[in-house]
Design a protein around this motif. Structure first.
Motif, PDB file in Angstrom:
ATOM      1  N   ILE A  59      28.238  42.924  28.979  1.00 36.35           N
ATOM      2  CA  ILE A  59      27.381  44.197  28.947  1.00 36.35           C
ATOM      3  C   ILE A  59      26.979  44.254  27.543  1.00 36.35           C
ATOM      4  O   ILE A  59      25.583  44.637  27.314  1.00 36.35           O
ATOM      5  CB  ILE A  59      28.183  45.456  29.326  1.00 36.35           C
ATOM      6  CG1 ILE A  59      28.573  45.424  30.746  1.00 36.35           C
ATOM      7  CG2 ILE A  59      27.378  46.686  29.011  1.00 36.35           C
ATOM      8  CD1 ILE A  59      29.353  46.437  31.346  1.00 36.35           C
ATOM      9  N   TRP A  62      23.849  41.459  26.669  1.00 35.68           N
ATOM     10  CA  TRP A  62      22.585  41.953  27.181  1.00 35.68           C
ATOM     11  C   TRP A  62      22.121  43.222  27.219  1.00 35.68           C
ATOM     12  O   TRP A  62      20.848  43.608  27.407  1.00 35.68           O
ATOM     13  CB  TRP A  62      22.605  41.332  28.737  1.00 35.68           C
ATOM     14  CG  TRP A  62      22.832  39.839  28.842  1.00 35.68           C
ATOM     15  CD1 TRP A  62      24.015  39.371  29.284  1.00 35.68           C
ATOM     16  CD2 TRP A  62      22.235  38.819  28.093  1.00 35.68           C
ATOM     17  NE1 TRP A  62      24.043  38.085  29.503  1.00 35.68           N
ATOM     18  CE2 TRP A  62      22.913  37.626  28.632  1.00 35.68           C
ATOM     19  CE3 TRP A  62      21.199  38.842  27.416  1.00 35.68           C
ATOM     20  CZ2 TRP A  62      22.535  36.305  28.067  1.00 35.68           C
ATOM     21  CZ3 TRP A  62      20.557  37.100  26.906  1.00 35.68           C
ATOM     22  CH2 TRP A  62      21.402  36.105  27.453  1.00 35.68           C
ATOM     23  N   ASN A  63      22.862  44.157  26.679  1.00 31.85           N
ATOM     24  CA  ASN A  63      22.181  45.499  26.417  1.00 31.85           C
ATOM     25  C   ASN A  63      22.876  45.870  24.842  1.00 31.85           C
ATOM     26  O   ASN A  63      23.164  45.261  24.336  1.00 31.85           O
ATOM     27  CB  ASN A  63      22.950  46.630  27.628  1.00 31.85           C
ATOM     28  CG  ASN A  63      22.969  45.960  29.024  1.00 31.85           C
ATOM     29  OD1 ASN A  63      21.802  46.361  29.584  1.00 31.85           O
ATOM     30  ND2 ASN A  63      23.633  45.176  29.507  1.00 31.85           N
ATOM     31  N   GLY A 104      29.737  49.822  37.804  1.00 33.30           N
ATOM     32  CA  GLY A 104      28.570  49.702  36.984  1.00 33.30           C
ATOM     33  C   GLY A 104      27.660  50.888  37.042  1.00 33.30           C
ATOM     34  O   GLY A 104      27.940  51.872  37.214  1.00 33.30           O
ATOM     35  N   TRP A 123      23.545  47.462  34.859  1.00 30.62           N
ATOM     36  CA  TRP A 123      24.726  46.425  34.678  1.00 30.62           C
ATOM     37  C   TRP A 123      25.832  46.555  35.565  1.00 30.62           C
ATOM     38  O   TRP A 123      26.062  47.744  36.071  1.00 30.62           O
ATOM     39  CB  TRP A 123      25.120  46.873  33.090  1.00 30.62           C
ATOM     40  CG  TRP A 123      25.337  48.117  32.578  1.00 30.62           C
ATOM     41  CD1 TRP A 123      24.894  49.005  32.003  1.00 30.62           C
ATOM     42  CD2 TRP A 123      26.876  48.883  32.875  1.00 30.62           C
ATOM     43  NE1 TRP A 123      25.330  50.295  31.695  1.00 30.62           N
ATOM     44  CE2 TRP A 123      26.613  50.278  32.304  1.00 30.62           C
ATOM     45  CE3 TRP A 123      27.947  48.653  33.615  1.00 30.62           C
ATOM     46  CZ2 TRP A 123      27.809  51.309  32.331  1.00 30.62           C
ATOM     47  CZ3 TRP A 123      29.047  49.787  33.644  1.00 30.62           C
ATOM     48  CH2 TRP A 123      28.895  50.852  33.111  1.00 30.62           C
ATOM     49  N   HIS A 158      14.536  41.215  31.000  1.00 29.35           N
ATOM     50  CA  HIS A 158      15.841  40.843  30.682  1.00 29.35           C
ATOM     51  C   HIS A 158      15.395  39.870  29.708  1.00 29.35           C
ATOM     52  O   HIS A 158      14.605  38.837  29.812  1.00 29.35           O
ATOM     53  CB  HIS A 158      16.483  40.425  31.985  1.00 29.35           C
ATOM     54  CG  HIS A 158      15.753  39.286  32.764  1.00 29.35           C
ATOM     55  ND1 HIS A 158      15.839  37.918  32.151  1.00 29.35           N
ATOM     56  CD2 HIS A 158      14.995  39.297  33.751  1.00 29.35           C
ATOM     57  CE1 HIS A 158      15.117  37.353  32.895  1.00 29.35           C
ATOM     58  NE2 HIS A 158      14.700  37.965  33.717  1.00 29.35           N
ATOM     59  N   ASN A 162      19.154  35.178  30.225  1.00 24.01           N
ATOM     60  CA  ASN A 162      19.889  36.057  31.100  1.00 24.01           C
ATOM     61  C   ASN A 162      19.706  35.500  32.587  1.00 24.01           C
ATOM     62  O   ASN A 162      18.803  36.307  33.434  1.00 24.01           O
ATOM     63  CB  ASN A 162      19.981  37.295  30.936  1.00 24.01           C
ATOM     64  CG  ASN A 162      20.856  38.250  31.745  1.00 24.01           C
ATOM     65  OD1 ASN A 162      21.450  37.428  32.768  1.00 24.01           O
ATOM     66  ND2 ASN A 162      20.841  39.461  31.567  1.00 24.01           N
ATOM     67  N   SER A 165      20.322  37.739  35.678  1.00 29.64           N
ATOM     68  CA  SER A 165      19.192  38.729  35.826  1.00 29.64           C
ATOM     69  C   SER A 165      18.047  38.413  36.412  1.00 29.64           C
ATOM     70  O   SER A 165      17.487  39.152  37.290  1.00 29.64           O
ATOM     71  CB  SER A 165      18.919  39.835  34.657  1.00 29.64           C
ATOM     72  OG  SER A 165      20.364  40.425  34.399  1.00 29.64           O
TER      73      SER A 165
END
Length: 203
Positions: A59, A62-63, A104, A123, A158, A162, A165
């Motif tokens: 998490i 990518w965030n 999530g 996520w 995204h 990734n 995604s």
């Protein structure tokens, strides 16, 4: 009798989604049959689970989740509720139906009801990965956004790296429209981002 000047006057374009459609009702619970999970509004009691999720390596990769603890998570949950009332965003917890534990998060952010667009954000925790949860959640929220709320376009971005995604986006009907160069800052630097979109009427 209408004059020529009145006939040629530009007519206003109606809002795609009338103001008040979200704020005038409670955030709905979205059920996904035979999935084992439900989408519901975040609750203050979810703060410890949300704070723990922010520490998950994938998490964080990518965030850009907050780095705070339970109190900051509680503030974020209160913000989710406010943004529903102000019609700026819609955020759901992905909760296991059996015990209501958090699996999530899924949200429609940067909402513009006037123009009928929003950005799709999600996520999932390890317990929900690899079993199709992200795909089913994405499809269910898109169904609500188009058919219940009345949005016209959803965008999903995204990191190009990734690939998981990317597969979810394409399987959920979000067509790849291009690459946004150096568009998001992650812990390891700037990343190119894929832009996917799904519009009302896409199959």
């Amino acid at each position: 009798m209408t004059s020529i000047s009145e006939q040629s006057r530009p007519q206003p374009i109606a809002d795609v989604v009338p103001a008040g459609r979200m704020s005038g009702s409670e955030q709905p619970v979205l059920h996904i049959p035979d999935s084992g999970f439900t989408l519901r509004a975040w609750r203050s009691a979810d703060a410890p689970a949300l704070a723990a999720a922010w520490q998950d390596p994938a998490i964080r990769q990518w965030n850009r989740p907050p780095t705070g603890g339970v109190e900051q998570a509680r503030e974020r949950i209160a913000r989710y509720a406010r943004r529903w009332r102000t019609e700026e965003a819609a955020s759901w917890a992905i909760a296991r139906t059996e015990d209501d534990s958090i699996l999530g998060s899924v949200a429609l952010g940067d909402m513009d009801l006037r123009h009928g667009i929003a950005e799709y954000i999600y996520w999932v925790l390890p317990a929900a990965r690899g079993a199709g949860a992200a795909l089913r959640v994405t499809s269910r929220v898109a169904e609500w956004a188009f058919h219940d709320l009345g949005l016209h376009r959803l965008e999903l971005t995204h990191g190009v790296a990734n690939t998981a995604s990317c597969r979810v986006a394409e399987k959920a009907g979000f067509r790849l429209e291009g690459t946004k160069r150096s568009a998001a800052l992650h812990a390891d630097g700037w990343h190119d981002m894929h832009l996917h979109a799904r519009v009302q009427g896409d199959v």
